[in-house]
Enzyme design. Structure first.
Site, PDB file in Angstrom:
ATOM      1  N   ARG A   1       6.060   4.502  -5.573  1.00  0.00           N
ATOM      2  CA  ARG A   1       4.720   4.624  -5.024  1.00  0.00           C
ATOM      3  C   ARG A   1       3.697   4.230  -6.097  1.00  0.00           C
ATOM      4  O   ARG A   1       4.057   4.054  -7.262  1.00  0.00           O
ATOM      5  CB  ARG A   1       4.446   6.045  -4.520  1.00  0.00           C
ATOM      6  N   GLY A   2       2.430   4.131  -5.630  1.00  0.00           N
ATOM      7  CA  GLY A   2       1.398   3.606  -6.513  1.00  0.00           C
ATOM      8  C   GLY A   2       1.302   2.116  -6.188  1.00  0.00           C
ATOM      9  O   GLY A   2       2.333   1.411  -6.195  1.00  0.00           O
ATOM     10  N   ALA A   3       0.085   1.659  -5.888  1.00  0.00           N
ATOM     11  CA  ALA A   3      -0.067   0.303  -5.355  1.00  0.00           C
ATOM     12  C   ALA A   3       0.631  -0.781  -6.204  1.00  0.00           C
ATOM     13  O   ALA A   3       1.442  -1.557  -5.671  1.00  0.00           O
ATOM     14  CB  ALA A   3      -1.554   0.010  -5.176  1.00  0.00           C
TER      15      ALA A   3
ATOM     16  N   ARG B   1       4.425   0.323   4.299  1.00  0.00           N
ATOM     17  CA  ARG B   1       3.191   1.093   4.069  1.00  0.00           C
ATOM     18  C   ARG B   1       2.005   0.142   4.270  1.00  0.00           C
ATOM     19  O   ARG B   1       2.013  -0.964   3.716  1.00  0.00           O
ATOM     20  CB  ARG B   1       3.141   1.697   2.650  1.00  0.00           C
TER      21      ARG B   1
ATOM     22  N   ASP C   1      -6.113   1.601  -3.884  1.00  0.00           N
ATOM     23  CA  ASP C   1      -5.011   0.965  -3.158  1.00  0.00           C
ATOM     24  C   ASP C   1      -5.454  -0.322  -2.494  1.00  0.00           C
ATOM     25  O   ASP C   1      -4.640  -1.200  -2.215  1.00  0.00           O
ATOM     26  CB  ASP C   1      -4.429   1.921  -2.121  1.00  0.00           C
TER      27      ASP C   1
END
Ligand code: MRU
Length: 357
Positions: free
Chosen positions: A55-57, A98, A244
């Site tokens: 996770r994390g852009a 996502r 994001d």
């Protein structure tokens, strides 16, 4: 031998040594367990992104780029037409995992452009290898520059409030919004960081306090609803948050709660900076209202983290993963190409016109 997070502090995503899989540090297990996952199918990569194991852009983008490369290798005996069709299908599938962080589609599209522009499968696979490595290395460089620019805005001893997790785990090296504190530490400059726990998935508690504490940065964990008190106490000189997707007008989508932080900071006259690489700027997205916000499983609020459910079964829950901070609330946007100040619509455009690389 696998490169580990501990070895590199260089992110949580790597290509395996045999280049047949993507290795990620499972962020859902931190801070208690260090578990690496080997992802060698599109389904495993999709699932890891969806459930926030990665996770994390920027990290999602790097993972998807390596994913396209390893999936391309699995199609190496296909003729060009079916290679292209099958890989494009897998790319679209990964993008659908996502919706909010633009780095995911940005990285997949960048990889698939190579497939579009060439027609020799062997050559394409070699180019995809190089492109995935370039995406990873560029992120290291971009995060370093973001951290440098962020650091230039701070005085030793400043208090920084941050939300969610934007460190090496979420990117490659240094990170973005906590990058200045990590880079400062390396240079002997100390700051006090207040990390919102970041409900409902607790990335601030589980990941930000873990990364900062491990690096020896003075970090204090607070519940999200304590941010205003900490600001009122005079302990916060700047809010540094991640992003994001940055829309063309400077509206910023980031982890749910970021907008609230910015509203509070405005009340207390504290500057708010959104920090991110240019890969997070979506010039095709006019405003924040054009950003699709991911809605997540209600069980993340109702039952996750608790020994017993903490809300009655069947109760309605609203669980958006992100919110949009209106550009009017931001003091500036810190990118690898410099710090952008209002008017954001004009100055973000100029940023791309005057790129330094
Ligand atoms: O849902 P997450 O944990 O992927 O959300 C992450 C964030 O909102 C981060 O602030 C953002 O991706 C920037 S990471 C450098």
């Amino acid at each position: 031998m696998k490169a580990t997070y501990e070895d590199r502090m260089g992110g949580s995503v790597h290509l395996s040594e045999d280049e047949r899989s993507v290795i990620i540090l499972d962020q859902t297990e931190l801070p208690n367990r260090t578990i690496y996952l080997d992802l060698d199918t599109a389904e495993k990569i999709y699932d890891a992104i969806k459930r926030l194991a990665v996770r994390g852009a920027p990290a999602i983008g790097i993972c998807a780029a390596y994913g396209i490369y390893i999936l391309a290798r699995q199609l190496e005996n296909e003729p060009y037409a079916s290679f292209k069709e099958k890989l494009t299908e897998k790319g679209d599938y990964l993008i659908s995992s996502r919706p909010t962080a633009v780095n995911l589609s940005w990285a997949v599209k960048r990889m698939l452009k190579i497939v579009e522009d060439n027609d020799d499968v062997k050559k394409i696979i070699n180019l995809l290898h190089d492109e995935s490595i370039a995406i990873h290395n560029e992120d290291i460089e971009m995060c370093y520059r973001v951290s440098e620019y962020g650091l230039s805005l701070l005085k030793p001893g400043d208090g920084i409030l941050t939300h969610c997790n934007t460190g090496p785990l979420a990117t490659s090296k240094y990170g973005t919004a906590i990058g200045p504190a990590l880079l400062g530490k390396e240079r002997g400059i100390d700051f006090h960081v207040y990390a919102d726990e970041t409900r409902p998935l607790l990335q601030g508690a589980r990941l930000t306090s873990y990364e900062l504490h491990k690096a020896g940065v003075d970090v204090t964990l607070i519940c999200d609803n304590m941010a205003s008190q900490v600001m009122k106490n005079g302990w916060v000189q700047a809010c540094f948050v991640g992003c994001d997707r940055i829309a063309a007008n400077g509206d910023v989508a980031n982890k749910i709660g970021t907008s609230g932080v910015a509203i509070l900071a405005k009340h207390y006259g504290i500057p708010v900076y959104s920090c991110g690489p240019t890969s997070t700027i979506d010039t095709n997205c006019p405003t924040g209202s054009d950003i699709k916000i991911e809605l997540r499983d209600p069980e993340e609020i109702r039952t996750m983290w608790y020994k017993e459910p903490m809300a009655p079964e069947g109760v309605k829950c609203y669980n958006p993963s992100f919110d949009v901070t209106d550009h009017e609330l931001l003091t500036g946007i810190i990118t690898d190409q410099g710090i952008v100040y209002p008017p954001f619509d004009v100055n973000l455009k100029k940023l791309f016109e005057n790129r330094k690389d």
